[in-house]
Design a protein around this motif. Sequence first.
Motif, PDB file in Angstrom:
ATOM      1  N   ALA A 277       4.114  -0.021 -13.497  1.00 31.93           N
ATOM      2  CA  ALA A 277       3.378   1.130 -12.996  1.00 31.93           C
ATOM      3  C   ALA A 277       3.487   2.281 -13.987  1.00 31.93           C
ATOM      4  CB  ALA A 277       3.916   1.557 -11.635  1.00 31.93           C
ATOM      5  N   GLN A 279       4.150   5.310 -13.475  1.00 31.12           N
ATOM      6  CA  GLN A 279       5.314   6.151 -13.206  1.00 31.12           C
ATOM      7  C   GLN A 279       6.552   5.656 -13.947  1.00 31.12           C
ATOM      8  OE1 GLN A 279       5.207   5.530  -9.043  1.00 31.12           O
ATOM      9  NE2 GLN A 279       6.617   3.797  -9.053  1.00 31.12           N
ATOM     10  N   GLN A 300       0.716   5.075  -9.490  1.00 29.49           N
ATOM     11  CA  GLN A 300       0.641   3.619  -9.357  1.00 29.49           C
ATOM     12  C   GLN A 300      -0.415   2.981 -10.253  1.00 29.49           C
ATOM     13  OE1 GLN A 300       1.051   5.506  -6.277  1.00 29.49           O
ATOM     14  NE2 GLN A 300       3.201   5.074  -6.680  1.00 29.49           N
ATOM     15  N   ASP A 301      -1.024   3.743 -11.161  1.00 25.61           N
ATOM     16  CA  ASP A 301      -1.904   3.112 -12.143  1.00 25.61           C
ATOM     17  C   ASP A 301      -1.127   2.042 -12.898  1.00 25.61           C
ATOM     18  OD1 ASP A 301      -4.120   4.563 -11.445  1.00 25.61           O
ATOM     19  OD2 ASP A 301      -4.006   5.972 -13.114  1.00 25.61           O
ATOM     20  N   ARG A 302      -1.840   1.008 -13.315  1.00 19.27           N
ATOM     21  CA  ARG A 302      -1.202  -0.166 -13.910  1.00 19.27           C
ATOM     22  C   ARG A 302      -1.191  -0.064 -15.429  1.00 19.27           C
ATOM     23  NH1 ARG A 302       1.950  -3.986 -11.289  1.00 19.27           N
ATOM     24  NH2 ARG A 302       1.442  -6.105 -11.860  1.00 19.27           N
ATOM     25  N   ALA A 322      -5.365   2.210 -10.509  1.00 15.36           N
ATOM     26  CA  ALA A 322      -4.919   1.470  -9.332  1.00 15.36           C
ATOM     27  C   ALA A 322      -6.072   1.343  -8.339  1.00 15.36           C
ATOM     28  CB  ALA A 322      -3.736   2.185  -8.686  1.00 15.36           C
ATOM     29  N   ARG A 327      -5.764   6.184  -4.201  1.00 16.33           N
ATOM     30  CA  ARG A 327      -6.174   6.406  -5.594  1.00 16.33           C
ATOM     31  C   ARG A 327      -7.558   7.061  -5.635  1.00 16.33           C
ATOM     32  NH1 ARG A 327      -8.224   6.987 -10.645  1.00 16.33           N
ATOM     33  NH2 ARG A 327      -6.799   6.301 -12.263  1.00 16.33           N
ATOM     34  N   PHE A 638       5.927   7.053  -4.543  1.00 13.29           N
ATOM     35  CA  PHE A 638       5.500   6.030  -3.593  1.00 13.29           C
ATOM     36  C   PHE A 638       4.230   6.409  -2.854  1.00 13.29           C
ATOM     37  CE2 PHE A 638      10.181   5.593  -3.833  1.00 13.29           C
ATOM     38  CZ  PHE A 638      10.200   4.362  -4.475  1.00 13.29           C
ATOM     39  N   ASP A 639       3.426   5.387  -2.561  1.00 18.49           N
ATOM     40  CA  ASP A 639       2.219   5.582  -1.773  1.00 18.49           C
ATOM     41  C   ASP A 639       2.523   5.293  -0.305  1.00 18.49           C
ATOM     42  OD1 ASP A 639       2.476   2.835  -1.709  1.00 18.49           O
ATOM     43  OD2 ASP A 639       0.685   2.428  -2.899  1.00 18.49           O
ATOM     44  N   THR A 642       3.766   1.629   0.738  1.00 15.66           N
ATOM     45  CA  THR A 642       5.174   1.338   0.462  1.00 15.66           C
ATOM     46  C   THR A 642       6.087   2.056   1.444  1.00 15.66           C
ATOM     47  OG1 THR A 642       4.668   1.057  -1.886  1.00 15.66           O
ATOM     48  CG2 THR A 642       6.970   1.427  -1.298  1.00 15.66           C
TER      49      THR A 642
END
Length: 657
Positions: A277, A279, A300-302, A322, A327, A638-639, A642
């Motif tokens: 992630a 982050q 949380q973008d990959r 994400a 998002r 965290f989103d 989660t």
Amino acid sequence: MRCEVAERAVSQAMDEGVTVPAPVAEHAEHCPRCTAFIAGAWRLRELSRFEVARPIPDLVPSIMAAVRGDAVPRLAERGIDRFLVRFLAGRRAVAAALVAGLVIGLVVTTGGVLPRRENDTAALASEIPARLLAAARHLEGYVATFDITERNWTRDVPRRTFVAHLAFRAPEEFRVDVSDTTAYPSPAWPRNDLSLATDGRNWRIRGPDPCPAAALPDCPATGPVERSFKNRPPFDPRTAMPTDVIVPMTVLAAADRVSVIGEGVVGDRPAVAVALAYQDATPLFRYLRFLGSWRTFFPQDRVVLWLDRETWFPLRYEVFPATGAERRLWTAQAGYPPEPPSVPIFTAVVASLSAAPPPAETLFGSAQPAGGGDAGFRDSGPVGGSPPIPPLLRPSETAGLTPWRTGAFPSNDTRPYREEIAAYAGGLGWLTVTRVQGWKQRAPFGAGPLAEPVTLPGGRETGSYEPATAEQPRRVALHTARGEYLVASNLPRATLLRVAASLPVTGVPQPQKWLTRSGDAGTVKSGLTPAAAIAEADFHVLVPTFVPPGYPASPATAALVRSGTTVGVTLVYRRPAAELDGVGLLIHQATGQDLAPPGGVGQQVVAVGPAVARWSPESHLLEWKQGDVYRSVSGPAFDLTTLLSVARSLEPTEGGS
């Protein structure tokens, strides 16, 4: 000028989008603390987007509708059977996982990557951290050029390009020059031409200050700024040397395992692809983001990172948006256009690479500051070549690193204590041992209130451990009869604790008065073991049976709060290697506390078991009342999905009455 006054003035200028007053700017140029504060404040505003977003009147309602549509518990309000609600929630989670897998699969296959067999992937995932660490320890030099593409910085400039030239000479000489090659609409737009150089003792950065997106292209400050310091202490995090782009030591090299998604070829080099992630990938971007204006990314973008199979240097890394309603809401609030998850919004690709040490005199000579500030460190011997290390700063275990520098800060009004430092280094690996005498504060030197109480190897000593953050390395503080000690390093946690245990002093528990802070609002006892905090609570404290991947099942530390009729327990979960936001996962439970009145953008009503909970996306806070007990789960990284999983897994534990 006092630093507190300067910091308030800087914050006000940033919030109002105006130029920092000249006396404050002059003070900051000569003060390492204020320079670090300015850099951190800009990073915080970039991550949180503390500015007015561009007008998007037609997009926000539709996004909010989508968010409400994704909030499955709302279906229960329409009388739909609970079983159906749970079924739909499960199907939606499966669908989201399939979409995420499809995106990564697309990334992998279009990049020419062949998925590895599951058993091969598991083995390599555990091997990569050790290989990264070995590569770092044996590295003598590095020279590379990266071609960089950034998308959606602004609507008027949807694509920017840069060329970054990096050079490193072990262990403390580093330089990066970033050239902005973007074709801007007019000369009024600020260019991100940046440089950072250090030869260890001297440090300098040059480039434009960050510009609020709402002000572009008319930035409050025009032209480049320069900040420099001499007499820099070894491996000083306030005047950082951002070398994770060479070998990612902060997170990946210190992890137990990484997420391997395949292998392939970058240029003509065999490579392995690792996913994480954004982050957790922010150290990869520090060589760019010390000055200038950059787009922001969702936590949380990959990030897909390609590592050279021979040298283990990063060869390519990309950021992919994400998926999910949160998002999309963040995209709208930040003023970005819709960003498909299969299209990278940032790409950095190595164009040239060499592990030969660069000539120090040509690359790092210009790091010598003509003016600037004085960080205040005084070396007591020659740099390198086994400088004389004081006996009380000599651990018997140094993980193969050799003495590099030693010295001290003279005592003064702002540092009314004696601070000695010994540094050990090898390649990109380093560690420092700091001893402080005359320490008067009621807290460990170099460790905060969320530090984890640890028992050092051997079982006879105690310390306070902090994982790496965006601003600080991994470190452990020791309270001893010979002074306060702080051992810091970019090596893994286990190595750091072994080094600390081998010092010729004994770490003992902190005085009880250090653990308690009292004020008009009440009393906080921090640095407690979770069992001790739970035992003092007069209610049933719940603990989760689910924590996010990478987090230990047990809390790292805990705090007990008493204020009037309120008694609260906060459980702190942190990953052992790095918690870049400096917080981690917090679970707070209290009697005598109510939910605050609703407010903020995008708040939702969700279900946590039979309770009705409130989700506040701006503060990443999920909170609810369960009988007379207030409970909340929060964490900057965290989103909602989660945190809901954590909240719904809470179960009773012994310790409450």
